[in-house]
Scaffold this active site. Structure first.
Site, PDB file in Angstrom:
ATOM      1  N   CYS A  37      -2.476-121.371  53.516  1.00 52.80           N
ATOM      2  CA  CYS A  37      -3.309-121.190  52.998  1.00 52.80           C
ATOM      3  C   CYS A  37      -2.711-121.477  50.807  1.00 52.80           C
ATOM      4  O   CYS A  37      -2.897-120.072  50.983  1.00 52.80           O
ATOM      5  CB  CYS A  37      -4.774-121.321  52.666  1.00 52.80           C
ATOM      6  SG  CYS A  37      -5.290-121.825  54.612  1.00 52.80           S
ATOM      7  N   ARG A  45       2.811-122.823  51.101  1.00 48.25           N
ATOM      8  CA  ARG A  45       1.797-121.600  52.280  1.00 48.25           C
ATOM      9  C   ARG A  45       1.203-122.367  53.286  1.00 48.25           C
ATOM     10  O   ARG A  45       0.337-121.685  53.834  1.00 48.25           O
ATOM     11  CB  ARG A  45       1.177-121.171  51.364  1.00 48.25           C
ATOM     12  CG  ARG A  45       1.620-120.654  50.399  1.00 48.25           C
ATOM     13  CD  ARG A  45       0.123-120.353  48.679  1.00 48.25           C
ATOM     14  NE  ARG A  45       0.104-119.174  49.178  1.00 48.25           N
ATOM     15  CZ  ARG A  45      -0.236-117.927  49.561  1.00 48.25           C
ATOM     16  NH1 ARG A  45       0.815-117.396  49.161  1.00 48.25           N
ATOM     17  NH2 ARG A  45      -1.059-117.180  50.034  1.00 48.25           N
ATOM     18  N   TRP A  81      -3.515-123.453  56.226  1.00 45.11           N
ATOM     19  CA  TRP A  81      -3.011-123.868  57.298  1.00 45.11           C
ATOM     20  C   TRP A  81      -4.169-123.583  57.790  1.00 45.11           C
ATOM     21  O   TRP A  81      -4.228-122.242  57.663  1.00 45.11           O
ATOM     22  CB  TRP A  81      -1.703-122.673  56.862  1.00 45.11           C
ATOM     23  CG  TRP A  81      -0.855-122.330  57.787  1.00 45.11           C
ATOM     24  CD1 TRP A  81       0.337-122.947  57.997  1.00 45.11           C
ATOM     25  CD2 TRP A  81      -1.323-120.745  58.968  1.00 45.11           C
ATOM     26  NE1 TRP A  81       0.796-122.096  59.989  1.00 45.11           N
ATOM     27  CE2 TRP A  81      -0.335-121.599  59.557  1.00 45.11           C
ATOM     28  CE3 TRP A  81      -1.931-120.385  58.846  1.00 45.11           C
ATOM     29  CZ2 TRP A  81       0.350-121.163  61.155  1.00 45.11           C
ATOM     30  CZ3 TRP A  81      -1.920-119.239  60.444  1.00 45.11           C
ATOM     31  CH2 TRP A  81      -1.037-119.902  61.191  1.00 45.11           C
ATOM     32  N   ASN A  85      -8.221-118.790  50.882  1.00 41.20           N
ATOM     33  CA  ASN A  85      -7.600-118.393  51.526  1.00 41.20           C
ATOM     34  C   ASN A  85      -7.807-117.062  51.821  1.00 41.20           C
ATOM     35  O   ASN A  85      -8.128-115.927  51.684  1.00 41.20           O
ATOM     36  CB  ASN A  85      -6.314-117.803  50.264  1.00 41.20           C
ATOM     37  CG  ASN A  85      -4.829-117.062  50.998  1.00 41.20           C
ATOM     38  OD1 ASN A  85      -4.491-116.928  50.728  1.00 41.20           O
ATOM     39  ND2 ASN A  85      -4.888-117.670  52.384  1.00 41.20           N
ATOM     40  N   GLY A  86      -7.803-116.567  53.169  1.00 42.76           N
ATOM     41  CA  GLY A  86      -7.274-115.594  53.919  1.00 42.76           C
ATOM     42  C   GLY A  86      -8.958-115.514  55.161  1.00 42.76           C
ATOM     43  O   GLY A  86      -8.910-117.486  55.891  1.00 42.76           O
ATOM     44  N   GLU A 135      18.700-113.324  65.238  1.00 36.04           N
ATOM     45  CA  GLU A 135      18.493-114.262  62.944  1.00 36.04           C
ATOM     46  C   GLU A 135      18.271-115.705  63.679  1.00 36.04           C
ATOM     47  O   GLU A 135      17.855-116.906  63.157  1.00 36.04           O
ATOM     48  CB  GLU A 135      18.855-113.743  61.993  1.00 36.04           C
ATOM     49  CG  GLU A 135      18.605-114.411  60.849  1.00 36.04           C
ATOM     50  CD  GLU A 135      17.222-114.700  59.980  1.00 36.04           C
ATOM     51  OE1 GLU A 135      15.990-113.711  61.191  1.00 36.04           O
ATOM     52  OE2 GLU A 135      17.150-115.225  59.506  1.00 36.04           O
ATOM     53  N   LYS A 150      16.324-118.933  63.394  1.00 32.04           N
ATOM     54  CA  LYS A 150      16.767-120.411  62.682  1.00 32.04           C
ATOM     55  C   LYS A 150      16.598-121.601  62.869  1.00 32.04           C
ATOM     56  O   LYS A 150      16.054-122.260  62.832  1.00 32.04           O
ATOM     57  CB  LYS A 150      17.966-120.186  61.275  1.00 32.04           C
ATOM     58  CG  LYS A 150      18.254-118.667  60.576  1.00 32.04           C
ATOM     59  CD  LYS A 150      16.819-119.560  58.874  1.00 32.04           C
ATOM     60  CE  LYS A 150      15.757-118.914  58.864  1.00 32.04           C
ATOM     61  NZ  LYS A 150      15.046-117.500  58.844  1.00 32.04           N
ATOM     62  N   GLU A 197      13.062-122.049  64.663  1.00 33.65           N
ATOM     63  CA  GLU A 197      11.848-122.524  63.483  1.00 33.65           C
ATOM     64  C   GLU A 197      12.139-123.637  62.814  1.00 33.65           C
ATOM     65  O   GLU A 197      10.605-124.459  62.664  1.00 33.65           O
ATOM     66  CB  GLU A 197      12.208-121.638  62.352  1.00 33.65           C
ATOM     67  CG  GLU A 197      11.304-120.152  61.985  1.00 33.65           C
ATOM     68  CD  GLU A 197      12.074-119.179  61.087  1.00 33.65           C
ATOM     69  OE1 GLU A 197      11.108-118.733  60.860  1.00 33.65           O
ATOM     70  OE2 GLU A 197      12.846-119.417  60.480  1.00 33.65           O
ATOM     71  N   HIS A 246      22.030-109.464  83.284  1.00 32.21           N
ATOM     72  CA  HIS A 246      20.600-108.895  83.617  1.00 32.21           C
ATOM     73  C   HIS A 246      19.443-110.137  83.826  1.00 32.21           C
ATOM     74  O   HIS A 246      18.439-109.657  84.199  1.00 32.21           O
ATOM     75  CB  HIS A 246      20.554-107.371  83.295  1.00 32.21           C
ATOM     76  CG  HIS A 246      21.635-106.940  83.029  1.00 32.21           C
ATOM     77  ND1 HIS A 246      21.888-105.594  84.304  1.00 32.21           N
ATOM     78  CD2 HIS A 246      22.371-106.110  81.951  1.00 32.21           C
ATOM     79  CE1 HIS A 246      22.541-104.825  84.405  1.00 32.21           C
ATOM     80  NE2 HIS A 246      23.081-105.214  82.620  1.00 32.21           N
ATOM     81  N   LYS A 255       4.600-120.108  54.791  1.00 31.34           N
ATOM     82  CA  LYS A 255       6.038-118.994  54.269  1.00 31.34           C
ATOM     83  C   LYS A 255       5.690-117.678  54.309  1.00 31.34           C
ATOM     84  O   LYS A 255       6.289-116.310  54.391  1.00 31.34           O
ATOM     85  CB  LYS A 255       7.061-120.078  53.461  1.00 31.34           C
ATOM     86  CG  LYS A 255       7.589-118.655  52.816  1.00 31.34           C
ATOM     87  CD  LYS A 255       8.541-119.200  51.953  1.00 31.34           C
ATOM     88  CE  LYS A 255       9.880-118.335  51.933  1.00 31.34           C
ATOM     89  NZ  LYS A 255      10.944-117.521  53.055  1.00 31.34           N
TER      90      LYS A 255
HETATM   91  C1  G6P Z   1       6.900-115.693  57.813  1.00 30.06           C
HETATM   92  C2  G6P Z   1       7.965-116.300  57.758  1.00 30.06           C
HETATM   93  C3  G6P Z   1       9.373-116.151  57.542  1.00 30.06           C
HETATM   94  C4  G6P Z   1       9.248-114.595  57.454  1.00 30.06           C
HETATM   95  C5  G6P Z   1       7.665-114.465  58.095  1.00 30.06           C
HETATM   96  C6  G6P Z   1       7.809-112.215  57.459  1.00 30.06           C
HETATM   97  O1  G6P Z   1       6.203-116.436  59.629  1.00 30.06           O
HETATM   98  O2  G6P Z   1       7.978-118.004  57.893  1.00 30.06           O
HETATM   99  O3  G6P Z   1      10.225-116.756  57.474  1.00 30.06           O
HETATM  100  O4  G6P Z   1      10.339-113.753  57.736  1.00 30.06           O
HETATM  101  O5  G6P Z   1       6.851-114.324  58.024  1.00 30.06           O
HETATM  102  O6  G6P Z   1       7.393-112.874  55.662  1.00 30.06           O
HETATM  103  P1  G6P Z   1       7.881-111.662  54.479  1.00 30.06           P
HETATM  104  O7  G6P Z   1       7.171-112.626  53.323  1.00 30.06           O
HETATM  105  O8  G6P Z   1       6.802-110.097  54.799  1.00 30.06           O
HETATM  106  O9  G6P Z   1       9.765-111.474  54.708  1.00 30.06           O
END
Ligand code: G6P
Length: 609
Positions: free
Chosen positions: A2, A27, A74, A99-100, A482, A486, A489, A505, A604
């Site tokens: 949010c 956000r 969100w 927000n929260g 990673e 990606k 996501e 395994h 994000k």
């Molecule tokens: C969310 C974002 C990720 C990020 C993670 C941790 O899931 O989509 O891209 O890696 O939060 O966020 P930070 O701001 O703590 O790196």
């Protein structure tokens, strides 16, 4: 999680708030809304979906006002819907954006319903606005009503509050969720992030946890959590409004992938004297702290957690620094055993991730004396709560899938390896080696970016796939993780990463022609082992895509497609091998037509648990 933006001015704030919402959309983006006060009434517009929907709604039926609040959501409590979109309003008089998460909302809702308040949404937020309305029955003072309301709230909040009969005041407060005040000329704004306000100001006050502010066109009056008037410093941001533009790129993510050479240079800038890393790069008292620590504990989430995983290999392998790492959301509730002379390192792009922040607080409660944050956002909560700070200086990262923040985190972690490692067993020769590789890194990043077109072609192999495996070993296992993160996501392809030694395994059972297996195979001491793993997959008809050093003689065959990578030193290869995986997921997502920068269900900055 949010985004909120609000303002009070002598001009119509609606266009400013719409622009602010667009800049906060990273956000959350399942619905958006805006309310203004005009001639004793609240005018509110809300729309399901992205901010452009709200913008179109307002364009077709305009509203205007000198004070207003806006929100991009969100969903946490209640599905994405117009009814659940903020702002929420009570008695047609009070409007709130939040927000929260309010944890005791159930109880408050029951009590308010008994008192006759009618709820029109499923959100936790709606209790706040009705409670403020209720408090206003015994006072005209909006600030006082908000204050007594927040005294009843448990959980996290950043709030913007307006009242139909009080067009000259905007109330803001925060606890556990970020909020900044933007200072214009005869106008004041609040937002979840400075990016929202860069078109109108470069001057900001970062509210501290527990702060409340009363904003008018004449100023911002702030009180702390104890109700004491306080003056918070005004910070001039160096960021310009266009630092958060897409420029010539189709998506923020692609722009951010291409910014990595620059971002790495920025992260290194000014931290070395005569090629020697200065301890002060981590803070003025860093040397004193580093001298005392006996081990390192890394806490982070998501992509940031992956960078920490790489660092554990580095710290233990090259410097014999005992290092452990844990996902922050697990650490915070595990009641772990931790020695006071551990350096707790949090890694976070945003500096606001709720779990990482809580994990740091938990570590402190458990007696840890020293903390360091590696972070991309100055003045964020983690930066404020940590003893030592290493900023990654990657510039604003807007794409939800993190790219340049990750590679700059790895650079920061190499600097940590040097600074802590030299107090353990990192040799002088190795230190010099790392420094010289770091300085050469931007050039190597530029080289690997030249693979973009090759990878775009390669991405077609994934267009009709539903699953993918990523394999790596050693420092490149987290890079495989990673890469898998990606891909899932942004392309919604189910992707999993395995340390290649684990293939037998279980995951080998999944191998068939429909399962692409992406393998990260740099030229290091584990290459021969990895080649055996590649054979195991190939022998079972698996389709491999292998990223491999250009100096190796291997060539593609029926089952194995080899992509040649620039030859680089082992110490920096995790950074270099990350980049083709970023490009791969980007191109697959573009092919699949997903929303690359704002993938479904994600946000994000995860400021709630
Ligand atoms: C969310 C974002 C990720 C990020 C993670 C941790 O899931 O989509 O891209 O890696 O939060 O966020 P930070 O701001 O703590 O790196």
């Amino acid at each position: 999680m949010c985004g909120i933006v609000a303002g009070i001015a002598q001009r119509n704030v609606v266009p400013i708030l719409i622009e602010g919402l667009k800049r906060l959309e990273y956000r959350g983006y399942d619905s958006a809304g805006l309310a203004v006060v005009n001639q004793g009434e609240i005018f509110r517009k809300r729309e399901l979906g992205k901010v452009k929907g709200l913008e179109a709604l307002i364009a077709s039926d305009p509203i205007a006002g000198n004070v207003g609040i806006a929100h991009t959501r969100w969903a946490t409590h209640g599905k994405p819907s117009t009814q659940n979109a903020h702002p929420h309003v009570s008695k047609d008089k009070v409007a709130v954006v939040h927000n929260g998460i309010i944890e005791n909302h159930d109880h408050l809702r029951t009590v308010l319903q008994q008192d006759g308040y009618v709820f029109t949404s499923e959100t936790d937020t709606e209790v706040i606005v009705h409670k403020i309305a209720q408090e206003l029955q015994s006072t005209d003072d909006l600030l006082a009503a908000v204050k007594s309301t927040i005294a009843t709230l448990q959980g996290a909040y950043a709030l913007g509050v307006v009242h139909a009969d009080q067009p000259d005041v905007l109330i803001a407060c925060r606890k556990g969720s970020p909020l900044v005040i933007g200072i214009g000329i005869g106008e004041y704004f609040i937002a979840s992030d400075i990016a929202a306000l860069l078109p109108v100001t470069q001057r900001f006050i970062f509210l501290e946890d527990g702060d409340m502010a009363e904003l008018t066109i004449n100023g911002a009056s702030i009180q702390d959590e104890h109700g004491k008037r306080v003056v918070r410093p005004v910070i001039e941001s160096q960021l310009k409004a266009d630092s958060v533009d897409k420029g010539k790129y189709r998506h923020y993510m692609l722009k951010e992938i291409y910014e990595q050479a620059w971002a790495v240079s920025e992260t290194l800038e000014g931290r070395f004297v005569n090629n020697k890393l200065q301890d002060t790069a981590f803070g003025h008292n860093a040397a004193e702290v580093f001298d005392q620590i006996k081990s390192v504990l890394i806490l982070a989430c998501g992509t940031s957690y992956h960078s920490g995983l790489v660092a554990r290999y580095w710290l233990e392998k090259y410097a014999r620094v005992p290092c452990s790492i844990e996902v922050a959301s697990e650490f915070r509730y595990r009641n772990p055993v931790i020695s006071p002379d551990t350096l707790v390192v949090t890694i976070s792009q945003s500096g606001e991730t709720a779990d990482t922040l809580a994990a740091l607080q938990e570590a402190k409660k458990l007696g840890v004396k020293h903390s360091l944050v590696i972070c991309n956002v100055p003045e964020s909560s983690l930066v404020r709560e940590s003893d030592l700070v290493m900023m990654t200086r990657a510039g604003p990262e807007i794409g939800v899938a993190s790219t340049k923040a990750f590679t700059t985190q790895l650079v920061a972690l190499q600097m940590l390896l040097i600074a802590v490692g030299r107090r353990f067993e990192l040799s002088r020769e190795m230190e010099d080696n790392i420094v010289s590789e770091l300085f050469g890194l931007p050039g190597n990043i530029e080289k690997v970016l030249k693979l973009d077109e090759t990878i775009e072609v390669l991405s077609q192999r994934f267009a009709d796939k539903h699953n993918a495996l990523f394999l790596g070993r050693g420092t490149h296992y987290p890079i495989a993780m990673e890469g898998a993160l990606k891909l899932k996501e942004i392309s919604y392809i189910h992707a999993e990463a395995y340390p290649a030694g684990e293939l037998k395994h279980g995951p080998l059972a999944l191998i068939d022609a429909e399962m692409p297996v992406v393998t990260v195979a740099p030229n290091n001491n584990l290459l021969e082992k990895l080649k055996s793993n590649i054979q195991e997959v190939s022998a079972r008809g698996g389709q491999l895509i292998v990223f491999m050093d250009e100096e190796l003689a291997e060539s593609s065959d029926e089952n194995v497609q080899i992509i040649k990578m620039p030859s680089v030193a082992n110490i920096i290869s995790p950074i270099i091998y990350t980049i083709p995986l970023q490009l791969l997921s980007y191109h697959v997502a573009v092919l699949k037509g997903t929303d690359v920068d704002q993938p479904r269900n994600l946000a994000k900055s995860v400021t709630v648990e």
